[in-house]
Enzyme design. Sequence first.
Site, PDB file in Angstrom:
ATOM      1  N   ASN A   7     -16.522 -78.212  34.157  1.00 53.60           N
ATOM      2  CA  ASN A   7     -17.514 -78.560  33.135  1.00 53.60           C
ATOM      3  C   ASN A   7     -18.579 -79.404  33.824  1.00 53.60           C
ATOM      4  O   ASN A   7     -18.322 -80.541  34.219  1.00 53.60           O
ATOM      5  CB  ASN A   7     -16.872 -79.329  31.976  1.00 53.60           C
ATOM      6  CG  ASN A   7     -17.889 -79.714  30.911  1.00 53.60           C
ATOM      7  OD1 ASN A   7     -19.028 -80.047  31.221  1.00 53.60           O
ATOM      8  ND2 ASN A   7     -17.481 -79.670  29.649  1.00 53.60           N
ATOM      9  N   GLU A  34     -20.567 -76.056  29.724  1.00 53.38           N
ATOM     10  CA  GLU A  34     -21.676 -76.955  29.382  1.00 53.38           C
ATOM     11  C   GLU A  34     -22.837 -76.788  30.348  1.00 53.38           C
ATOM     12  O   GLU A  34     -23.328 -77.767  30.922  1.00 53.38           O
ATOM     13  CB  GLU A  34     -21.214 -78.420  29.298  1.00 53.38           C
ATOM     14  CG  GLU A  34     -20.461 -78.729  28.010  1.00 53.38           C
ATOM     15  CD  GLU A  34     -20.557 -80.204  27.614  1.00 53.38           C
ATOM     16  OE1 GLU A  34     -21.526 -80.547  26.918  1.00 53.38           O
ATOM     17  OE2 GLU A  34     -19.669 -80.990  27.982  1.00 53.38           O
ATOM     18  N   ASP A 149     -12.738 -75.925  29.792  1.00 50.16           N
ATOM     19  CA  ASP A 149     -12.604 -77.209  29.112  1.00 50.16           C
ATOM     20  C   ASP A 149     -12.000 -76.930  27.740  1.00 50.16           C
ATOM     21  O   ASP A 149     -12.699 -76.490  26.833  1.00 50.16           O
ATOM     22  CB  ASP A 149     -13.981 -77.870  29.001  1.00 50.16           C
ATOM     23  CG  ASP A 149     -13.944 -79.183  28.251  1.00 50.16           C
ATOM     24  OD1 ASP A 149     -12.848 -79.584  27.795  1.00 50.16           O
ATOM     25  OD2 ASP A 149     -15.008 -79.811  28.110  1.00 50.16           O
ATOM     26  N   ASN A 151     -10.727 -79.202  25.769  1.00 48.14           N
ATOM     27  CA  ASN A 151     -10.817 -80.345  24.858  1.00 48.14           C
ATOM     28  C   ASN A 151      -9.491 -80.583  24.136  1.00 48.14           C
ATOM     29  O   ASN A 151      -9.456 -80.906  22.944  1.00 48.14           O
ATOM     30  CB  ASN A 151     -11.968 -80.180  23.871  1.00 48.14           C
ATOM     31  CG  ASN A 151     -13.282 -80.727  24.401  1.00 48.14           C
ATOM     32  OD1 ASN A 151     -13.327 -81.837  24.931  1.00 48.14           O
ATOM     33  ND2 ASN A 151     -14.342 -79.943  24.275  1.00 48.14           N
ATOM     34  N   ASP A 220      -8.897 -80.058  31.095  1.00 51.04           N
ATOM     35  CA  ASP A 220      -9.382 -78.807  31.683  1.00 51.04           C
ATOM     36  C   ASP A 220      -8.180 -78.053  32.246  1.00 51.04           C
ATOM     37  O   ASP A 220      -7.469 -78.573  33.110  1.00 51.04           O
ATOM     38  CB  ASP A 220     -10.407 -79.110  32.777  1.00 51.04           C
ATOM     39  CG  ASP A 220     -11.609 -79.861  32.230  1.00 51.04           C
ATOM     40  OD1 ASP A 220     -12.568 -79.195  31.810  1.00 51.04           O
ATOM     41  OD2 ASP A 220     -11.556 -81.115  32.184  1.00 51.04           O
ATOM     42  N   ASP A 249     -18.998 -85.710  34.023  1.00 49.12           N
ATOM     43  CA  ASP A 249     -17.866 -86.518  33.545  1.00 49.12           C
ATOM     44  C   ASP A 249     -16.534 -85.783  33.723  1.00 49.12           C
ATOM     45  O   ASP A 249     -15.474 -86.398  33.589  1.00 49.12           O
ATOM     46  CB  ASP A 249     -18.071 -87.029  32.109  1.00 49.12           C
ATOM     47  CG  ASP A 249     -18.673 -86.015  31.163  1.00 49.12           C
ATOM     48  OD1 ASP A 249     -18.847 -84.841  31.563  1.00 49.12           O
ATOM     49  OD2 ASP A 249     -18.959 -86.386  30.017  1.00 49.12           O
ATOM     50  N   HIS A 250     -16.585 -84.487  34.021  1.00 49.37           N
ATOM     51  CA  HIS A 250     -15.385 -83.697  34.356  1.00 49.37           C
ATOM     52  C   HIS A 250     -15.352 -83.448  35.863  1.00 49.37           C
ATOM     53  O   HIS A 250     -16.388 -83.532  36.535  1.00 49.37           O
ATOM     54  CB  HIS A 250     -15.412 -82.338  33.667  1.00 49.37           C
ATOM     55  CG  HIS A 250     -15.334 -82.389  32.176  1.00 49.37           C
ATOM     56  ND1 HIS A 250     -14.231 -81.961  31.472  1.00 49.37           N
ATOM     57  CD2 HIS A 250     -16.246 -82.791  31.239  1.00 49.37           C
ATOM     58  CE1 HIS A 250     -14.462 -82.100  30.171  1.00 49.37           C
ATOM     59  NE2 HIS A 250     -15.665 -82.602  30.003  1.00 49.37           N
TER      60      HIS A 250
END
Length: 259
Positions: A7, A34, A149, A151, A220, A249-250
Amino acid sequence: MRIATFNINGVKARAEVVLDWLRDGAPDVALLQEIKSVDEAFPREPFEDLGYRVETHGQKGFNGVAILSKLPIEDVTRGLPGDEDDEQARWIEATVIGARAVRVCGLYLPNGNPAPGPKYDYKLGWMDRLKTRAEALLKMEEPALMAGDYNVIPQDDDAARPDAWRDDALARPETRAAFREIVNLGFTEAFRARKQGPGHYSFWDYQAGAYDRNDGIRIDHHLLTPQAADLLTECWIEAELRGREKPSDHVPVWIELDA
DNA sequence: ATGGTAGATAGTCTA
């Protein structure tokens, strides 16, 4: 065949980081989430210059997924089936032709916060559609995987502070149950097939120095059909990338298949 | 309890 999911949190902001990462690690296939870009605005050329075929499924502003492949790919499809009215770009599939053909699905599962509420309802509905697609993949009885991802924090071991996530859309009991239902159809969650225990994360919030405190979560994932799991040789998280300049951030999660 | 950060976008929304 090495496949990484990543991501990237915006291809415009992250292009140089992602290109450096591709030069260093040279995955055969990269599943990106993303991208936050429409297809026409995706900077294809520098990726193609590194030898990657580029297949995108984007939208304006948010979401968006892509498949990059050094290997030939066939039968690209975009969008998760099951809801003609869903306009969010969160799913892309392709068949990658290595020593074996592997059906590869890249996904960006809805965040779902705040929960409860309409966004959480959308998340659970999306997971129900994912389950339907997962059942169809299993019926093919071929090497296939769904990675991206999710989530979803599958278990308490997958968060540094599990109590802080208890009521969050990423860890609520309904979320975990929906994820388990899919895995239990017959998928192998690649990372947990290789490594158990706490302390392995793929996301750290930008806020409050989460990475410096290793306050992370593992969201992930790679889910493999039995035929793909038979080919699994390695799975690892490239956590080090989170500490570099201008990170997402991933971080990437890799698998290696004997294919 | 609040705000802390980042990205896309052009006022906020999403995460």
